[in-house]
Design an enzyme around this catalytic site. Structure first.
Site, short mmCIF file in Angstrom:
data_model
loop_
_atom_site.label_atom_id
_atom_site.label_comp_id
_atom_site.label_asym_id
_atom_site.label_seq_id
_atom_site.Cartn_x
_atom_site.Cartn_y
_atom_site.Cartn_z
N HIS A 169 -7.72 -5.15 -1.33
CA HIS A 169 -6.46 -4.48 -1.00
C HIS A 169 -5.66 -5.26 0.05
O HIS A 169 -6.17 -5.59 1.11
CB HIS A 169 -6.77 -3.07 -0.49
CG HIS A 169 -5.56 -2.24 -0.24
ND1 HIS A 169 -4.69 -1.89 -1.24
CD2 HIS A 169 -5.08 -1.69 0.89
CE1 HIS A 169 -3.73 -1.15 -0.73
NE2 HIS A 169 -3.94 -1.01 0.57
N GLU B 222 -9.67 -4.32 -5.97
CA GLU B 222 -9.31 -3.19 -5.12
C GLU B 222 -9.22 -1.89 -5.91
O GLU B 222 -8.93 -1.89 -7.10
CB GLU B 222 -8.02 -3.46 -4.38
CG GLU B 222 -6.78 -3.61 -5.23
CD GLU B 222 -5.55 -3.71 -4.37
OE1 GLU B 222 -5.10 -2.67 -3.86
OE2 GLU B 222 -5.05 -4.84 -4.19
N SER C 22 0.83 -1.19 0.00
CA SER C 22 0.00 0.00 0.00
C SER C 22 0.87 1.26 0.00
O SER C 22 1.70 1.44 -0.89
CB SER C 22 -0.97 -0.05 1.19
OG SER C 22 -1.99 0.90 1.05
#
Length: 191
Positions: free
Chosen positions: A166, A136, A44
């Site tokens: 995600h 995602e 991320s």
């Protein structure tokens, strides 16, 4: 394995996290680790940070890590990918992304490479593995990064799990186990 905590926004906005990542890299170099023996990984926002660190090292003409491993990396703070509108991710929303970026770098031009490595000059980066969930909202950050890395001549591999969200690799799922196995195979192939 070295896992380090970096300063977080809003108390510590950009470039605090990048400075902390450089300090961790410098620590490893002082310990005698060879840069090419290091796998730099992030998920991320940590994927963004891993890319930014690698680009900073490259731009300073320093040794680079041997590989980048990116899980659902956040590479486009402009949120211009179609997946920001079409995907319904149980972990992330567009509103959350916008709030986080505003805290990370208040008033920034999100299209600049310092924030959105998707728009950077990616030439000279190490071989890169990208894993992403097909559902995602950051999916297009990964697919577009993969295309940009290939266009820049960087060996890259994109692995997508169509039904995942995600950073699904952090959950106790069969797909997460498969993703870790795929990552291990990727690293074995590059020996």
């Amino acid at each position: 394995v070295l896992v380090f905590q970096y300063r977080l926004a809003p108390e510590h906005p950009y470039p605090a996290a990048l400075e902390d990542a450089r300090a961790a890299w410098d620590y490893l170099m002082r310990q005698g680790w060879g840069a090419r023996d290091i796998l730099l990984a992030g998920d991320s926002a940590g994927g963004n940070l891993a890319l930014e660190l690698a680009m900073t090292l490259r731009d300073e003409d320093r040794f680079l890590p041997g590989r980048l491993i990116l899980y659902s990396p956040w590479t486009d703070m402009t949120a211009s990918g179609e997946s920001y509108e079409t995907c319904r991710d149980p972990l992330l929303t567009r509103e959350y992304i916008e709030a986080v970026r505003d805290a990370y770098a208040p008033g920034a031009d999100w299209a600049q490479a310092a924030y959105s490595p998707l728009f950077a000059d990616l030439r000279g980066l190490p071989p890169t593995l990208i894993q992403v969930g097909g559902r995602e909202i950051l999916r297009d950050d990964s697919t577009r990064l993969y295309e940009a890395l290939q266009a820049a001549g960087v060996p890259a591999l994109l692995q997508t799990w169509p039904d995942m969200w995600h950073v699904f690799q952090m959950f106790p799922l069969k797909a997460a186990e498969e993703a870790m196995d795929q990552m291990a195979r990727y690293l074995e192939l590059l020996r």
